[in-house]
Design a protein around this motif. Structure first.
Motif, short mmCIF file in Angstrom:
data_model
loop_
_atom_site.label_atom_id
_atom_site.label_comp_id
_atom_site.label_asym_id
_atom_site.label_seq_id
_atom_site.Cartn_x
_atom_site.Cartn_y
_atom_site.Cartn_z
N GLN A 74 0.82 -1.21 0.00
CA GLN A 74 0.00 0.00 0.00
C GLN A 74 0.85 1.27 0.00
OE1 GLN A 74 -3.32 -0.04 -0.28
NE2 GLN A 74 -3.23 -2.27 -0.37
N GLY A 75 2.05 1.19 -0.54
CA GLY A 75 2.96 2.33 -0.53
C GLY A 75 2.69 3.32 -1.64
N MET A 76 3.51 4.35 -1.69
CA MET A 76 3.36 5.41 -2.69
C MET A 76 3.90 5.02 -4.05
SD MET A 76 4.26 8.97 -0.71
CE MET A 76 5.61 9.15 -1.79
N LEU A 77 4.91 4.19 -4.10
CA LEU A 77 5.57 3.87 -5.36
C LEU A 77 4.83 2.77 -6.11
CD1 LEU A 77 9.27 3.87 -4.20
CD2 LEU A 77 8.04 5.68 -5.37
N ASP A 78 4.77 2.92 -7.43
CA ASP A 78 4.16 1.91 -8.29
C ASP A 78 5.27 1.05 -8.88
OD1 ASP A 78 2.50 0.44 -9.86
OD2 ASP A 78 2.15 2.02 -11.34
N PHE A 79 5.36 -0.18 -8.43
CA PHE A 79 6.40 -1.09 -8.89
C PHE A 79 6.00 -1.90 -10.11
CE2 PHE A 79 7.64 -0.52 -4.41
CZ PHE A 79 8.94 -0.07 -4.61
N SER A 80 4.79 -1.71 -10.62
CA SER A 80 4.33 -2.53 -11.74
C SER A 80 5.15 -2.33 -13.01
CB SER A 80 2.85 -2.28 -12.00
OG SER A 80 2.60 -0.95 -12.31
N PRO A 81 5.64 -1.12 -13.36
CA PRO A 81 6.49 -1.03 -14.55
C PRO A 81 7.81 -1.79 -14.40
CG PRO A 81 5.68 1.14 -13.97
CD PRO A 81 5.30 0.22 -12.86
N ILE A 82 8.37 -1.77 -13.21
CA ILE A 82 9.63 -2.47 -12.98
C ILE A 82 9.41 -3.98 -13.12
CG2 ILE A 82 11.42 -2.98 -11.27
CD1 ILE A 82 10.85 -0.15 -10.13
N VAL A 83 8.33 -4.47 -12.53
CA VAL A 83 8.03 -5.91 -12.61
C VAL A 83 7.74 -6.31 -14.05
CG1 VAL A 83 6.40 -7.69 -11.86
CG2 VAL A 83 7.24 -6.00 -10.22
N ALA A 84 7.01 -5.46 -14.78
CA ALA A 84 6.69 -5.78 -16.18
C ALA A 84 7.94 -5.84 -17.04
CB ALA A 84 5.71 -4.74 -16.74
N ILE A 85 8.84 -4.88 -16.87
CA ILE A 85 10.08 -4.88 -17.65
C ILE A 85 10.94 -6.10 -17.30
CG2 ILE A 85 12.28 -3.66 -17.94
CD1 ILE A 85 10.67 -1.06 -17.89
N LEU A 86 11.01 -6.43 -16.02
CA LEU A 86 11.78 -7.61 -15.62
C LEU A 86 11.17 -8.88 -16.19
CD1 LEU A 86 12.69 -6.81 -11.92
CD2 LEU A 86 14.17 -6.76 -13.91
#
Length: 95
Positions: free
Chosen positions: A65-77
């Protein structure tokens, strides 16, 4: 008409293009563009079907529930570690 090598190379290039579009979306989020601009709307409509399920997985399964959106990093990985090597191996298996 199309051989398997050509199809796998086209899918490989599509993976690279999706990587570029996700990076462009990350950079655009820093600038905060007008969401009604044609470039931003096309970029969001192309990348959201990829990032949306990953974002919901991160928020619902991992309860982040944090401020940062990690979905682009996970998608690129995922694209670089799973999909592109699979397509590259598929192209060499066909030869």
């Amino acid at each position: 008409m199309f051989d398997a090598y050509t199809v796998s190379q086209a899918l490989f290039q599509l993976g690279r293009i999706i990587n570029f579009l996700i990076l462009a979306r990350i950079i655009m989020s820093w600038v905060n563009p007008n969401p009604t601009s044609p470039i931003a709307s096309v970029l969001y409509s192309v990348t959201e079907p990829i990032l949306g399920p990953i974002r919901s997985l991160i928020y619902n399964v991992f309860k982040y529930q944090g401020m940062l959106d990690f979905s682009p990093i996970v998608a690129i990985l995922l694209i670089n570690w799973l999909i592109i090597p699979f397509l590259r191996n598929l192209a060499f298996m066909v030869l």
